[in-house]
Enzyme design. Structure first.
Site, PDB file in Angstrom:
ATOM      1  CB  CYS A   1      -0.918  -0.041   1.221  1.00 50.67           C
ATOM      2  SG  CYS A   1      -1.711   1.519   1.640  1.00 50.67           S
TER       3      CYS A   1
ATOM      4  CB  CYS B   1       0.448   1.727   4.115  1.00 47.90           C
ATOM      5  SG  CYS B   1      -1.274   1.211   4.035  1.00 47.90           S
TER       6      CYS B   1
END
Length: 298
Positions: free
Chosen positions: A56, A59
């Site tokens: 991600c 993230c």
């Protein structure tokens, strides 16, 4: 020359024994549950969880911010953890993680707030809010103090009535309150109601001291070991004179204790907690990107 058991034992004795890491990686639901229970019952610290995935992008972008905020907040004010949604499926399902990153804030073992997406400003605001709450609700109302209070403001109140009032307060915090004490927000609310009714505050005390909330350091652990050693004869074998069987028994005990300690307090390097480099997997990942450019792509 040292034999294999001796070498293994010495290796275990020289393992790292630092205090709580700045940010801890959670590897199982059981580990997380124990963490929530520990801080609900022993420190009163809030737990802030970052649900992420290695694949991600947002993230990885917010990870250094999470690290910095953890350092700025301080270990005596909050516990920061990260949970890989591809590794700990049970927690992802339990908290209905549909998009990442997702940040969940816990206090007294309960889910208090959620942030979906990588918003530094919102994250900082929520951290400040839950830290303030944990300090405000770090309250203990003792039954003895309540009895003395009623003697001053209303002598006609029976001990049975006082017991009922106290029990009702204690029952508002059932899960991590084995001693059935009047604590936290319930104690604060009761104190406020009594002040409104009798125009006098009941005496409360701090439930967790600064020492309780401070992470245990290797120095503290060493002092504790020395104190135990000086208090009486140790039942551990003298390693210089121990037989192979005694060495193996001691090794087994220490490895077991070390495993439990690692499960409670992961001793990883703080900055490596945020090296969310992509790790190939045999399984496809589901990633929802929040924000970014057109069609959600950055």
């Amino acid at each position: 020359m040292l034999n294999l058991p001796s070498c293994l034992l010495l290796a275990s004795l020289f393992s790292v024994a630092f205090g709580r890491p700045m940010v801890r990686s959670i590897n199982s639901a059981r580990e997380f549950d124990r963490l929530l229970e520990k801080h609900a019952s022993s420190t009163g610290l809030p737990v802030i969880a970052d649900f992420y995935s290695d694949g991600c992008g947002p993230c990885r972008q917010i990870a250094p911010v999470f690290a910095r905020l953890a350092k700025e907040t301080g270990q005596e004010n909050a516990v920061f953890v990260k949970i890989n949604t591809n590794m700990v499926h049970e927690l992802s399902g339990r908290y209905s993680i549909a998009s990442i990153p997702t940040f969940i804030f816990f206090h007294d073992g309960k889910k208090i707030d959620v942030i979906k997406g990588a918003s530094e400003g919102m994250l900082q605001q929520k951290i400040s809010s839950i830290v303030t709450r944990s300090r405000r609700e770090n309250v203990l109302l003792k039954k003895e103090a309540l009895i003395e209070y009623y003697k001053e403001v209303d002598e006609s109140t029976t001990e049975e009535k006082i017991q009922t009032v106290y029990q009702k307060c204690a029952e508002m915090n059932k899960k991590y309150n084995p001693e059935k004490l009047c604590i936290g927000s319930a104690a604060s609310q009761l104190s406020k109601r009594l002040k409104q009714k009798y125009n006098k505050r009941v005496q409360t005390s701090v439930r967790f001291t600064d020492e309780d909330r401070r992470p245990t350091s290797s120095t503290d652990k060493k002092k504790t070991e020395e104190k135990k050693a000086s208090s009486g004869a140790s039942d551990k074998p003298n390693l210089h004179l121990a037989t192979k069987e005694q060495l193996m028994e001691e090794l087994e005990k220490r490895l077991e204790a070390e495993a439990e300690a690692r499960e409670e307090e992961m001793d990883e390097d703080d900055m490596s907690e945020f090296d969310h480099s992509y790790t190939p997997s045999d399984f496809p990942e589901r990633v929802t990107i929040i924000g970014g450019g057109p069609a959600g792509m950055s």
